[in-house]
Design a protein around this motif. Structure first.
Motif, PDB file in Angstrom:
ATOM      1  N   PHE B  25       0.805  -0.990  -0.032  1.00 33.83           N
ATOM      2  CA  PHE B  25      -0.173  -0.069  -0.021  1.00 33.83           C
ATOM      3  C   PHE B  25       0.663   1.214   0.083  1.00 33.83           C
ATOM      4  O   PHE B  25       0.791   2.199  -0.801  1.00 33.83           O
ATOM      5  CB  PHE B  25      -0.872   0.059   1.110  1.00 33.83           C
ATOM      6  CG  PHE B  25      -2.220  -0.641   1.111  1.00 33.83           C
ATOM      7  CD1 PHE B  25      -2.770  -1.293   2.053  1.00 33.83           C
ATOM      8  CD2 PHE B  25      -2.835  -0.479  -0.037  1.00 33.83           C
ATOM      9  CE1 PHE B  25      -3.985  -1.957   2.195  1.00 33.83           C
ATOM     10  CE2 PHE B  25      -4.240  -1.081  -0.186  1.00 33.83           C
ATOM     11  CZ  PHE B  25      -4.797  -2.029   0.802  1.00 33.83           C
ATOM     12  N   GLY B  26       1.735   1.175   1.111  1.00 30.03           N
ATOM     13  CA  GLY B  26       2.785   2.225   1.162  1.00 30.03           C
ATOM     14  C   GLY B  26       1.744   3.416   1.358  1.00 30.03           C
ATOM     15  O   GLY B  26       0.771   3.684   1.484  1.00 30.03           O
ATOM     16  N   GLN B  28       0.677   6.434  -0.505  1.00 29.62           N
ATOM     17  CA  GLN B  28       0.678   6.641  -1.955  1.00 29.62           C
ATOM     18  C   GLN B  28       1.354   8.093  -1.977  1.00 29.62           C
ATOM     19  O   GLN B  28       0.481   8.964  -1.888  1.00 29.62           O
ATOM     20  CB  GLN B  28      -0.719   6.863  -2.124  1.00 29.62           C
ATOM     21  CG  GLN B  28      -0.877   6.732  -3.604  1.00 29.62           C
ATOM     22  CD  GLN B  28      -0.912   5.281  -4.250  1.00 29.62           C
ATOM     23  OE1 GLN B  28       0.112   4.485  -3.799  1.00 29.62           O
ATOM     24  NE2 GLN B  28      -1.395   4.588  -4.772  1.00 29.62           N
ATOM     25  N   GLY B  29       2.637   7.899  -2.169  1.00 33.53           N
ATOM     26  CA  GLY B  29       3.077   9.445  -2.387  1.00 33.53           C
ATOM     27  C   GLY B  29       4.414   9.218  -2.639  1.00 33.53           C
ATOM     28  O   GLY B  29       5.110   8.391  -3.112  1.00 33.53           O
ATOM     29  N   LEU B  30       5.208  10.310  -2.661  1.00 27.89           N
ATOM     30  CA  LEU B  30       6.406  10.864  -3.244  1.00 27.89           C
ATOM     31  C   LEU B  30       7.368  10.087  -2.342  1.00 27.89           C
ATOM     32  O   LEU B  30       7.431   9.882  -1.064  1.00 27.89           O
ATOM     33  CB  LEU B  30       6.643  12.116  -2.819  1.00 27.89           C
ATOM     34  CG  LEU B  30       7.175  13.072  -3.874  1.00 27.89           C
ATOM     35  CD1 LEU B  30       6.404  12.764  -5.268  1.00 27.89           C
ATOM     36  CD2 LEU B  30       7.034  14.517  -3.544  1.00 27.89           C
ATOM     37  N   TYR B  31       8.515   9.639  -2.831  1.00 25.91           N
ATOM     38  CA  TYR B  31       9.709   9.330  -1.910  1.00 25.91           C
ATOM     39  C   TYR B  31      10.898   9.829  -2.624  1.00 25.91           C
ATOM     40  O   TYR B  31      11.114  10.082  -3.761  1.00 25.91           O
ATOM     41  CB  TYR B  31       9.475   7.691  -1.831  1.00 25.91           C
ATOM     42  CG  TYR B  31       9.916   6.918  -2.997  1.00 25.91           C
ATOM     43  CD1 TYR B  31       8.833   6.164  -3.556  1.00 25.91           C
ATOM     44  CD2 TYR B  31      11.213   6.648  -3.637  1.00 25.91           C
ATOM     45  CE1 TYR B  31       9.109   5.625  -4.792  1.00 25.91           C
ATOM     46  CE2 TYR B  31      11.509   5.854  -4.736  1.00 25.91           C
ATOM     47  CZ  TYR B  31      10.238   5.242  -5.237  1.00 25.91           C
ATOM     48  OH  TYR B  31      10.426   4.613  -6.354  1.00 25.91           O
ATOM     49  N   PHE B  32      12.153   9.998  -1.723  1.00 28.44           N
ATOM     50  CA  PHE B  32      13.337  10.447  -2.268  1.00 28.44           C
ATOM     51  C   PHE B  32      14.412   9.548  -1.565  1.00 28.44           C
ATOM     52  O   PHE B  32      14.003   8.853  -0.479  1.00 28.44           O
ATOM     53  CB  PHE B  32      13.329  11.751  -2.050  1.00 28.44           C
ATOM     54  CG  PHE B  32      13.128  12.323  -0.627  1.00 28.44           C
ATOM     55  CD1 PHE B  32      11.722  12.515  -0.126  1.00 28.44           C
ATOM     56  CD2 PHE B  32      13.999  12.332   0.321  1.00 28.44           C
ATOM     57  CE1 PHE B  32      11.665  12.719   1.121  1.00 28.44           C
ATOM     58  CE2 PHE B  32      14.048  12.545   1.620  1.00 28.44           C
ATOM     59  CZ  PHE B  32      12.684  12.928   1.874  1.00 28.44           C
ATOM     60  N   HIS B  33      15.558   9.576  -1.905  1.00 21.57           N
ATOM     61  CA  HIS B  33      16.886   8.735  -1.345  1.00 21.57           C
ATOM     62  C   HIS B  33      17.596   9.601  -0.483  1.00 21.57           C
ATOM     63  O   HIS B  33      17.868  10.953  -0.738  1.00 21.57           O
ATOM     64  CB  HIS B  33      17.579   8.280  -2.313  1.00 21.57           C
ATOM     65  CG  HIS B  33      16.713   7.021  -2.999  1.00 21.57           C
ATOM     66  ND1 HIS B  33      16.933   6.884  -4.467  1.00 21.57           N
ATOM     67  CD2 HIS B  33      15.919   6.111  -2.849  1.00 21.57           C
ATOM     68  CE1 HIS B  33      15.991   6.052  -4.794  1.00 21.57           C
ATOM     69  NE2 HIS B  33      15.466   5.553  -3.848  1.00 21.57           N
ATOM     70  N   ARG B  40      17.764  16.208   5.469  1.00 27.26           N
ATOM     71  CA  ARG B  40      16.864  16.951   4.466  1.00 27.26           C
ATOM     72  C   ARG B  40      15.794  18.025   5.007  1.00 27.26           C
ATOM     73  O   ARG B  40      15.285  17.609   6.007  1.00 27.26           O
ATOM     74  CB  ARG B  40      16.224  15.996   3.648  1.00 27.26           C
ATOM     75  CG  ARG B  40      16.683  15.237   2.539  1.00 27.26           C
ATOM     76  CD  ARG B  40      16.883  16.001   1.308  1.00 27.26           C
ATOM     77  NE  ARG B  40      17.604  15.351   0.439  1.00 27.26           N
ATOM     78  CZ  ARG B  40      17.464  14.699  -0.506  1.00 27.26           C
ATOM     79  NH1 ARG B  40      16.051  14.414  -0.852  1.00 27.26           N
ATOM     80  NH2 ARG B  40      18.302  13.869  -1.598  1.00 27.26           N
ATOM     81  N   CYS B  41      15.559  18.738   4.277  1.00 22.35           N
ATOM     82  CA  CYS B  41      14.742  19.968   5.028  1.00 22.35           C
ATOM     83  C   CYS B  41      13.704  20.345   4.108  1.00 22.35           C
ATOM     84  O   CYS B  41      13.894  20.671   2.780  1.00 22.35           O
ATOM     85  CB  CYS B  41      15.558  21.073   5.560  1.00 22.35           C
ATOM     86  SG  CYS B  41      16.379  20.960   7.037  1.00 22.35           S
ATOM     87  N   PHE B  42      12.764  20.725   4.744  1.00 21.33           N
ATOM     88  CA  PHE B  42      11.193  21.182   3.845  1.00 21.33           C
ATOM     89  C   PHE B  42      10.785  22.425   4.489  1.00 21.33           C
ATOM     90  O   PHE B  42      10.905  22.506   5.835  1.00 21.33           O
ATOM     91  CB  PHE B  42      10.442  19.972   3.805  1.00 21.33           C
ATOM     92  CG  PHE B  42      11.031  18.680   3.283  1.00 21.33           C
ATOM     93  CD1 PHE B  42      11.495  17.704   3.827  1.00 21.33           C
ATOM     94  CD2 PHE B  42      11.056  18.789   1.844  1.00 21.33           C
ATOM     95  CE1 PHE B  42      11.961  16.442   3.233  1.00 21.33           C
ATOM     96  CE2 PHE B  42      11.613  17.287   1.170  1.00 21.33           C
ATOM     97  CZ  PHE B  42      12.092  16.546   1.778  1.00 21.33           C
ATOM     98  N   ASN B  55       3.691  12.190   7.373  1.00 17.34           N
ATOM     99  CA  ASN B  55       3.701  10.711   7.337  1.00 17.34           C
ATOM    100  C   ASN B  55       4.756  10.422   6.847  1.00 17.34           C
ATOM    101  O   ASN B  55       5.314  10.746   5.726  1.00 17.34           O
ATOM    102  CB  ASN B  55       2.639  10.141   6.862  1.00 17.34           C
ATOM    103  CG  ASN B  55       1.352  10.038   7.599  1.00 17.34           C
ATOM    104  OD1 ASN B  55       1.218   9.746   8.748  1.00 17.34           O
ATOM    105  ND2 ASN B  55       0.286  10.875   7.102  1.00 17.34           N
ATOM    106  N   LEU B 133       7.468  10.336   1.953  1.00 15.71           N
ATOM    107  CA  LEU B 133       6.906  11.380   2.714  1.00 15.71           C
ATOM    108  C   LEU B 133       5.764  11.987   2.218  1.00 15.71           C
ATOM    109  O   LEU B 133       5.697  12.123   1.021  1.00 15.71           O
ATOM    110  CB  LEU B 133       8.088  12.520   2.709  1.00 15.71           C
ATOM    111  CG  LEU B 133       7.773  13.630   3.700  1.00 15.71           C
ATOM    112  CD1 LEU B 133       8.027  13.334   5.075  1.00 15.71           C
ATOM    113  CD2 LEU B 133       8.890  14.659   3.250  1.00 15.71           C
ATOM    114  N   ASP B 134       4.957  12.545   3.133  1.00 10.47           N
ATOM    115  CA  ASP B 134       3.711  12.968   2.852  1.00 10.47           C
ATOM    116  C   ASP B 134       3.260  13.908   3.994  1.00 10.47           C
ATOM    117  O   ASP B 134       3.153  13.618   5.177  1.00 10.47           O
ATOM    118  CB  ASP B 134       2.518  11.834   2.822  1.00 10.47           C
ATOM    119  CG  ASP B 134       1.315  12.247   2.271  1.00 10.47           C
ATOM    120  OD1 ASP B 134       0.183  11.885   2.931  1.00 10.47           O
ATOM    121  OD2 ASP B 134       1.045  13.133   1.453  1.00 10.47           O
ATOM    122  N   GLN B 136       0.559  16.966   4.876  1.00  7.73           N
ATOM    123  CA  GLN B 136      -0.733  17.610   4.792  1.00  7.73           C
ATOM    124  C   GLN B 136      -0.558  18.635   5.596  1.00  7.73           C
ATOM    125  O   GLN B 136      -0.414  18.683   6.693  1.00  7.73           O
ATOM    126  CB  GLN B 136      -1.832  16.251   4.896  1.00  7.73           C
ATOM    127  CG  GLN B 136      -1.667  15.558   4.161  1.00  7.73           C
ATOM    128  CD  GLN B 136      -1.944  15.684   2.733  1.00  7.73           C
ATOM    129  OE1 GLN B 136      -2.669  16.251   2.286  1.00  7.73           O
ATOM    130  NE2 GLN B 136      -1.451  14.879   1.789  1.00  7.73           N
TER     131      GLN B 136
END
Lengths: 216, 227
Positions: B25-26, B28-33, B40-42, B55, B133-134, B136
Motif C-alpha cells: 500500500f505504502g 501513496q506518495g512521493l519518495y526520495f533517497h 533533508r529540510c522542507f 507521515n 514522505l507525505d 498535509q
C-alpha cells in the motif's frame, strides 16, 4: 475460543486502512536546493493516470532551476533548463516509477528554494462508496461545485503567496544591499578624497627632485 | 504440541502478509533517497493556528537482494521542526515509520528537517535509504470519514463541514497575506528611507571633502610659495 493474535492483526489491518492509502492525491513540497546540487523525487504511478507537475522557484539567485521528468524506461518526458515557473501535465503511459529531478548544478554559490506540486490522478472522493447508483441531489452537486471552486481559490492563493514571497525576498535583498553599498561608498569616498590630497602633496614635497637648477 | 506450532505458523503468516500489505500500500506518495548523515529540510509557509501532519516511511537498501527491504527495525529518523523565529517546535526521534504533528502559533516559514539516526551504523554500510514522505497542511489534515463517524453526520452535513473548513483556511491565508503585505511595505519603505538619507549623506560628504581638499591644497601651495 477467541485467538488474541488474529484480533490484534485485524485491528492493525483496520488501522492501516484508516491511516490509509489514498488513491491519487497531491504532494506539495517546498525544499531547499543547495548550490551544485540535484535532488530527485520518485513516485509509483499506474497506467492511465493523469498527472500534473508544477514548480516554482521562490528564492535564490536568478530564481531559476533545471527540471527533468523521466518515465520508468528512462525516456525524458519533460526537460527544461533555467526555468522560473512551469506546469506540465501528462498521462502515465505505463506502470512504474516516475522520477523528476531539480538541478542547481549551474549555480556556484546560490541556494535556491523550490516549490513543487505533483498531482497524481484525482483527489480521493469524500465518501469511500462513491460508486453510487442514485445521482447526486441538487444540494449535493451544488456542494461539489463549491468545493471545486474553493479548491481553485486555494490554488490561486498558493501561487499568489509564492509570487509574493519571491517579491519580498527580492525587496529584502535590495534593502540590505542598499545599506551595505551606501556605507561602503561613503567610506570609499572619504578614503579617496583624503588619499588624493596626500598623494598630491607628496608629489610636491619630494626633496630629491628640485625645480631650481644650479646655474653655472 | 503440533496444534500450537500450527497456530504460531498461521499467526506468523498473517503478520508477514500484513507487513507485505503495508509495504505494498505504502503511503501513496512521493519518495526520495537520503544518505546516512544527510539532513533533508522542507519548508512550509503557513498561517498561524494551522495543523500540519507528516507521515513518513523508510526502507533500507539491501545489498544482497539488491532491493529495498520493506521495513527495518532499529532504523530511526529524527524529526526537527523550527518556527519562523528559529525556535524549535518539535524535536523527536521516531522509528522507521512515523507520523509527526504540530500546530503553528506564528505565521511564516516553518522548517521541517529529517535525518536518519540509525542505532546500528553497520546496517547502513554506504547504502541509501528510501524515505516516503507525505505532508498535509490545514484542511487536508482532516479525516472526513472519521469525522462523519464520530459526529454522526449525514452526507450533506459532511460536505458542508468540508466547505466550512476550506473557507476557514482561505480566511486564515488571507489574514496571513495581510500580515505579509505589511512586512513587505515596511521593507520597501525602509529601502526608500535608506536610499534617500544615504544619497543626501553622500552628497554632503562629497561637497565637504571637496571644500576641504581645495582649502588644504591652497594653504599647502601658499606655504610652498607656488601660488
Amino acid at each position: 475460543m477467541p485467538r488474541p493474535g488474529s484480533a490484534w492483526a485485524a485491528a492493525l489491518l483496520l488501522l492501516v486502512l484508516a491511516l490509509g492509502p489514498r488513491p491519487g492525491g497531491c504532494s506539495e513540497i517546498t525544499f531547499e536546493l543547495p548550490d551544485n546540487a540535484k535532488q530527485c523525487f520518485y513516485e509509483d504511478i499506474t497506467q492511465g493516470t493523469k498527472c500534473t507537475l508544477e514548480f516554482q522557484v521562490i528564492t535564490g539567485g536568478h530564481y531559476d532551476v533545471d527540471c527533468r521528468l523521466e518515465d520508468p524506461d528512462g525516456v525524458v518526458l519533460y526537460k527544461e533548463m533555467k526555468k522560473q515557473y512551469d506546469s506540465f501535465t501528462f498521462t502515465a503511459s505505463r506502470n512504474g516509477t516516475y522520477k523528476f529531478c531539480f538541478s542547481n548544478e549551474f549555480s556556484t554559490f546560490t541556494h535556491k528554494t523550490v516549490y513543487f506540486d505533483f498531482q497524481v490522478g484525482e483527489d480521493p472522493p469524500l465518501f469511500p462508496s462513491e460508486n453510487r447508483v442514485s445521482a447526486l441531489t441538487q444540494m449535493e452537486s451544488a456542494c461539489v461545485s463549491i468545493h471545486e471552486a474553493l479548491k481553485s481559490v486555494i490554488d490561486y492563493q498558493t501561487h499568489f503567496r509564492l509570487r509574493e514571497a519571491q517579491g519580498r525576498s527580492r525587496a529584502e535583498d535590495l534593502n540590505t544591499r542598499v545599506a551595505y553599498w551606501s556605507i561602503g561608498e561613503a567610506i570609499i569616498l572619504l578614503v579617496v578624497s583624503i588619499g588624493q590630497v596626500f598623494l598630491l602633496k607628496s608629489f610636491f614635497s619630494d626633496k630629491r627632485t628640485t625645480t631650481t637648477r644650479v646655474g653655472s | 504440541m503440533a496444534g500450537v506450532w500450527a497456530r504460531r505458523l498461521r499467526a506468523a503468516m498473517w503478520h508477514r502478509a500484513l507487513l507485505l500489505a503495508l509495504a505494498g500500500f505504502g503511503f501513496q506518495g512521493l519518495y526520495f533517497h537520503i544518505g546516512e548523515t544527510e539532513k533533508r529540510c522542507f519548508i512550509e509557509e503557513i498561517p498561524d493556528e494551522t495543523m500540519v501532519i507528516g507521515n513518513y516511511r523508510t526502507q533500507l537498501w539491501d545489498k544482497q537482494t539488491e532491493t529495498f527491504l520493506p521495513s527495518t527495525p532499529g532504523l530511526g529518523m529524527h524529526v526537527e521542526v523550527k518556527d519562523p523565529d528559529g525556535k524549535v517546535v518539535l524535536s523527536r526521534q521516531y522509528g522507521s515509520e512515523g507520523r509527526f504533528t504540530f500546530t503553528s502559533h506564528t505565521p511564516g516559514d516553518h522548517q521541517i528537517c529529517l535525518h536518519s539516526n540509525s542505532t546500528r551504523m553497520t546496517i547502513f554500510a554506504g547504502g541509501k535509504l528510501r524515505v516516503h514522505l507525505d505532508i498535509q497542511v490545514g484542511e487536508h489534515t482532516n479525516n472526513y470519514p472519521e469525522i462523519a463517524a464520530k459526529d454522526k453526520l449525514t452526507e450533506l452535513q459532511l460536505r458542508a463541514r468540508q466547505l466550512l473548513d476550506q473557507v476557514e483556511q482561505i480566511q486564515k491565508e488571507q489574514n496571513y497575506q495581510r500580515y505579509r503585505e505589511e512586512r513587505f511595505r515596511m521593507t520597501s519603505e525602509s529601502t526608500n528611507q535608506r536610499v534617500l538619507w544615504w544619497s543626501i549623506a553622500q552628497t554632503v560628504i562629497l561637497i565637504l571633502t571637496g571644500i576641504w581638499q581645495m582649502r588644504h591644497l591652497k594653504s599647502f601651495f601658499e606655504a610652498k610659495k607656488l601660488v
